[in-house]
Design an enzyme around this catalytic site. Structure first.
Site, PDB file in Angstrom:
ATOM      1  N   CYS A   2       1.860 -10.539   9.493  1.00  0.00           N
ATOM      2  CA  CYS A   2       2.080 -11.644  10.407  1.00  0.00           C
ATOM      3  C   CYS A   2       0.885 -12.596  10.438  1.00  0.00           C
ATOM      4  CB  CYS A   2       2.308 -11.120  11.828  1.00  0.00           C
ATOM      5  SG  CYS A   2       3.598  -9.866  11.931  1.00  0.00           S
ATOM      6  N   SER A 363      -1.020  -2.362  -4.072  1.00  0.00           N
ATOM      7  CA  SER A 363      -1.972  -2.819  -5.088  1.00  0.00           C
ATOM      8  C   SER A 363      -3.029  -1.752  -5.326  1.00  0.00           C
ATOM      9  CB  SER A 363      -2.643  -4.127  -4.646  1.00  0.00           C
ATOM     10  OG  SER A 363      -3.747  -3.860  -3.794  1.00  0.00           O
TER      11      SER A 363
END
Length: 631
Positions: A2, A363
């Site tokens: 967010c 990642s």
């Protein structure tokens, strides 16, 4: 994932300007395009942009407790939220959602400022407690999620996920901080807690801040640090087995999502290891994505394809032109302050590709800092061994003189490029390491800046950042110390900033299992020789992955994302370089020595020197200035 903003009146309960609050919130629309809302009460305002990932139907923010006396605005993921929910329910708390956001509210009620010590994940949040009249900010231990804040001259305390939200406020002082400029031209980014503006700050990783109504700007307090506490009696075999189990668990807790999830796959050790763990934990094929470059000198897609084939992933590749320099101005918009890592270009493109398939991507970031994977660690340790053999009284004058007189031979084979090594050997470990990672050396920055600007610095030097961290380091082992310095500077200031902005530009959430704080704590306790063994970095990690990945993935030379800056600046960007570096914007600042700028441009474009990294750094600074003038 967010975007958050907040305003607190520290001088009373003045009405919050809702239009201003909405403008702040709207600057971060890209971070949360699914939903947005504001909350206002006398003296307090929150804004939130939501990217829905967990409890999509009920997890809207800002979110409060039962009577609304505690409100939170939050960016991130708390991976142990289910365990904490059960614990807090057992302590008598009532939950109305199944979101990790609500855990923060009840954890604050139960544990106060210590609530952050219970959270496992990536987070940045602002929490208002009306009964206590305090605003509480916190940022996760490694700095995966960003947090900016400021005390405005009129007594309003403000915070946000990105600097652009604060910059939208008319009341934010926008005077450029000379120390931040000095830092930027050494590191290529502005290290925490500074921003480019004197009037705004970053909350550093692992810090919290309690701002009271009626009080001046509060001092942040550290709640966590990398311990580097050595494990007793651990063999290499023990470490290999435990590392796999700990990595698998760190990956597993990051697979919770109600939206499509996948992984970046570059073909390097770290992302390949994460994908290997995901494949063993997933019922179906893992979604993986990578980018290929037309120029094979920069292309690693064949290695990514090898891992994808081994694990049967649903693999997607897009080829991009190596001459992808059209993003220069886009990057200035994304990063809000000068930021000079040119690998932000391919990072932006791989995030763009991933978002076509998934909303959440794992990642491999953090492996190099955790496990000593950078080549510069090997060089630094070799230099340090030489330092240990030669007394400082002899070493400093000898190598200092050689460093001053040896030519800067960018064009020569590496064996003849000894100037930087000589200069590093004349210094201690911290200064030598700083010198090795600096984009522009002390001497170059002296030439770059005008006498007036150097006077404005009042003796401040960018190395002060590393010195301050070294003074607080929990270790005196040389390798562990420089890893610690990177974890405090390069990792949050460059790597995590790059990934956050590039991913959020595409409303993509990125999770980083190698920076799970429990995993980081455990790895920090391994003997240094298990991380850097001779010339082999990530030694224990690579050994532990031998049953999962082929040797030509594990033991090939590290490449990483790179772009051909030197060729760009002599070719397609030749005129852009001249107009930006020699034009009116840099000259008007009074910061730069125009004769030295001209010398850098002429020598680089003639091929006599390679000034590609300094020129890129200057280009990004000039792009920031142009954006400032348009604001």
């Amino acid at each position: 994932m967010c975007g958050i903003v907040g305003i607190l009146d520290t001088r009373g309960k003045r009405e919050i300007d809702q239009d201003q609050l909405r403008r702040m919130n709207d600057t971060q629309h890209h971070r949360g395009p699914d939903e947005g809302d504001i909350y206002v009460e006398p003296g307090v305002g929150f804004g939130h942009r939501r990217l829905s990932v967990i409890d999509i139907s009920l997890g809207q923010q800002p979110l409060g407790n039962e009577d609304g006396s505690v409100m939170v605005c939050y960016n991130g993921e708390i991976y142990n939220y289910r365990e904490l929910t059960a614990e807090l329910k057992a302590l008598g708390h009532t939950f109305k959602t199944k979101s990790d956001t609500e855990v923060i509210v009840h954890a604050w009620e139960e544990w106060g400022e210590q609530c952050v010590e219970h959270f496992r994940g990536m987070f940045a949040f602002g929490l208002w407690d009306r009964n206590k009249q305090v605003m509480f900010l916190a940022r996760d231990r490694m700095g995966v999620k960003p947090m900016y804040y400021a005390m405005l001259p009129d007594g309003f305390f403000v915070f946000s996920s990105e600097l652009k939200a604060l910059r939208s406020l008319n009341g934010l002082p926008r005077e450029i901080d000379p120390q931040a400029v000095e830092d930027y031209f050494a590191y290529g980014y502005v290290p925490e807690p500074k921003t480019i503006y004197k009037g705004a700050l970053k909350l550093s990783p692992g810090f919290r801040l309690l701002q009271k109504v009626g009080a001046p700007l509060a001092e942040p307090q550290q709640f966590w640090d990398v311990p580097f506490k050595r494990h007793a009696g651990m063999t290499l075999g023990d470490a290999e087995g435990e590392l796999v189990e700990r990595l698998r668990e760190a990956v597993k807790i990051r697979l919770v999502a109600e939206v499509p999830l996948g992984a970046f796959l570059s073909g390097g050790v770290d992302s390949s290891a994460v994908v290997a763990m995901m494949a063993g934990l997933s019922d179906g094929p893992v979604n993986t994505c990578s980018i290929a470059f037309k120029d094979k000198a920069f292309d690693e897609s064949a290695y990514a394809a090898q891992v994808a084939q081994k694990y049967g992933t649903d693999h997607h590749v897009e080829t991009v032109d190596t001459d992808d320099y059209g993003l220069l101005d886009t990057l200035a918009d994304l990063y809000d302050e000068p930021y000079a890592d040119s690998s932000a270009i391919p990072t932006y493109r791989v995030c763009e590709l991933a978002r076509k398939r998934v909303t959440v991507a794992l990642s491999g970031d953090g492996g190099d800092e955790n496990l000593a994977g950078y080549r510069r660690y090997r060089y630094a340790m070799a230099e340090n061994r030489v330092r240990g053999r030669i007394p400082i009284g002899l070493r400093k004058p000898l190598f200092g003189t050689l460093g001053r007189w040896y030519p800067k031979a960018d064009w020569a084979p590496r064996v003849f490029r000894a100037k930087t090594t000589f200069e590093a050997l004349s210094r201690d470990l911290v200064e030598g390491y700083f010198h090795g990672v600096s984009i522009m050396s002390d001497q170059m920055r002296q030439q770059l800046f005008t006498p007036k600007f150097r006077a404005d610095l009042q003796g401040y030097r960018a190395i002060n950042v590393m010195r301050a961290h070294a003074d607080q380091a929990p270790t005196d082992d040389p390798l562990s110390l420089i890893q610690y310095l990177d974890m405090k500077t390069y990792l949050p200031g460059d790597i995590l900033t790059k990934v956050d902005r590039a991913s959020m530009a595409h409303a993509l959430e990125v999770r980083v299992p190698l920076l799970d704080h429990k995993l980081v704590e455990w790895i920090s306790g391994l003997p240094p020789e298990m991380k850097l063994n001779g010339s082999e970095g990530k030694y224990v990690f690579k050994k532990s992955m031998e049953n999962y990945l082929p040797n030509d993935i594990l033991y090939r030379r590290k490449q990483g994302f790179a772009v051909p800056l030197a060729a760009w600046f002599r070719g397609p960007l030749r005129e852009r370089v001249r107009s930006s570096l020699l034009g009116p914007n840099l000259a008007a600042t009074g910061i730069f020595n125009q004769a030295y700028l001209n010398e850098m441009v002429e020598q680089h474009q003639s091929g006599r020197r390679d000034y590609s990294a300094p020129i890129w750094t200057l280009l990004m600074f000039e792009a920031f200035l142009r954006k400032e003038m348009q604001a």
